[in-house]
Design an enzyme around this catalytic site. Structure first.
Site, PDB file in Angstrom:
ATOM      1  N   LYS A   1       8.614   6.570   9.008  1.00 32.17           N
ATOM      2  CA  LYS A   1       8.253   5.224   9.460  1.00 32.17           C
ATOM      3  C   LYS A   1       9.384   4.640  10.291  1.00 32.17           C
ATOM      4  O   LYS A   1      10.549   4.672   9.896  1.00 32.17           O
ATOM      5  CB  LYS A   1       7.938   4.312   8.268  1.00 32.17           C
ATOM      6  CG  LYS A   1       7.429   2.930   8.677  1.00 32.17           C
ATOM      7  CD  LYS A   1       6.915   2.162   7.471  1.00 32.17           C
ATOM      8  CE  LYS A   1       6.480   0.747   7.830  1.00 32.17           C
ATOM      9  NZ  LYS A   1       5.378   0.745   8.829  1.00 32.17           N
TER      10      LYS A   1
ATOM     11  N   HIS B   1       8.158   3.431   1.929  1.00 31.77           N
ATOM     12  CA  HIS B   1       7.326   4.188   2.856  1.00 31.77           C
ATOM     13  C   HIS B   1       7.959   5.547   3.146  1.00 31.77           C
ATOM     14  O   HIS B   1       9.107   5.804   2.801  1.00 31.77           O
ATOM     15  CB  HIS B   1       7.141   3.427   4.175  1.00 31.77           C
ATOM     16  CG  HIS B   1       6.179   2.284   4.075  1.00 31.77           C
ATOM     17  ND1 HIS B   1       6.546   1.049   3.588  1.00 31.77           N
ATOM     18  CD2 HIS B   1       4.858   2.201   4.382  1.00 31.77           C
ATOM     19  CE1 HIS B   1       5.492   0.244   3.615  1.00 31.77           C
ATOM     20  NE2 HIS B   1       4.462   0.912   4.083  1.00 31.77           N
TER      21      HIS B   1
END
Length: 268
Positions: free
Chosen positions: A162, A158
């Site tokens: 995040k 990700h």
């Protein structure tokens, strides 16, 4: 058949996911944005903030929202774990269905959602993408077929912003493998002299880099064979469209706990 649009409230409207939700809801004839809740950019028109032009919906706090004026059929929550309890309690008091796409929730917040589901429809999912939920189904089938003899590794990637790791989706994939095979424990990365890989161990690896919206791969390896099931998000639209689908599905449903599997089943 009724042509009335589903009236949607959005909690976390000015975040990355929230702004894209505003954009795609403005183009979706099934729904109408009637409430945009956030603690930033207060007083701005949500459509103007999202770059789609005026929608007549100003960004406001949850405390300031006039529920009778907005009359949402469902709320979508893409906020922060610390704020999810607030919108859950609000929807419970107002008897409003709620779709929770926020990840990184604590155990007590999961208990709050379960308690709320006794009074209102609650749909939670670590990932709203239809394709990811198909991946989950396929992973369950593969795990059952490959059995506990297969070495299972889960790799997720990700963007650098995040906050939680591993992702909620990766944890859910691990739960699916565990349920199908009885495998475990779950090991988060490896370092040093860890010794031979024990039977049934599930490896978990979280990568954080750049602006990647999300990638998940589940690897099943046995002697002579490796099977990999993967999903790669090219942007956030799959998550956003799934959340809108979930809200449309949830509006008017009886109280209870729902998942994206129910949404997929309803589309058959």
């Amino acid at each position: 058949m009724s042509t009335a649009r589903i009236r949607i409230g959005l909690h976390g409207a000015m975040g990355r996911m929230g702004l894209r939700l505003v954009q795609l809801m403005a183009a979706d004839p099934r729904v109408e944005l009637v409430a945009a809740v956030d603690r930033s950019r207060l007083g701005e028109d949500a459509g103007v903030a999202a770059g789609v032009g005026p929608l007549g919906v100003s960004v406001q706090t949850l405390e300031a929202l006039d529920l009778n004026a907005a009359r949402p059929d469902a709320f979508i929550d893409f906020s922060h774990p610390s704020a999810t309890s607030e919108i859950t309690a609000y929807c419970r008091r107002g008897r409003i269905p709620v779709v929770v796409g926020t990840t990184g929730l604590e155990a007590d917040q999961g208990e709050q959602l379960s308690a709320a589901a006794a009074e209102i429809p609650v749909l939670t999912s670590p990932n709203m993408s239809r394709a990811v939920n198909v991946l989950m189904k396929l992973v369950g089938q593969a795990a059952a077929a490959m059995g506990v003899e297969a070495d299972v590794e889960i790799i997720e990637r990700h963007h650098r912003l995040k906050k939680d790791a591993p992702s909620g989706t990766a944890l859910r994939l691990a739960e699916i493998v565990e349920a199908a095979t009885g495998a475990g424990p779950l090991v988060h990365g490896r370092e040093g002299q860890v010794g031979e890989r024990p039977r049934g161990e599930i490896g978990m690896h979280a990568v954080r880099a750049g602006d990647c919206p999300g990638e998940h791969t589940v690897m099943f390896a046995v002697g002579g064979d490796t099977l990999e099931l993967s999903h790669r998000a090219l942007n956030r639209d799959g998550f956003v469209r799934g959340a809108i689908d979930a809200a449309v599905f949830l509006a008017g449903k009886p109280p209870g706990s729902y998942t994206m599997a129910h949404v997929l089943e309803s589309a058959r």
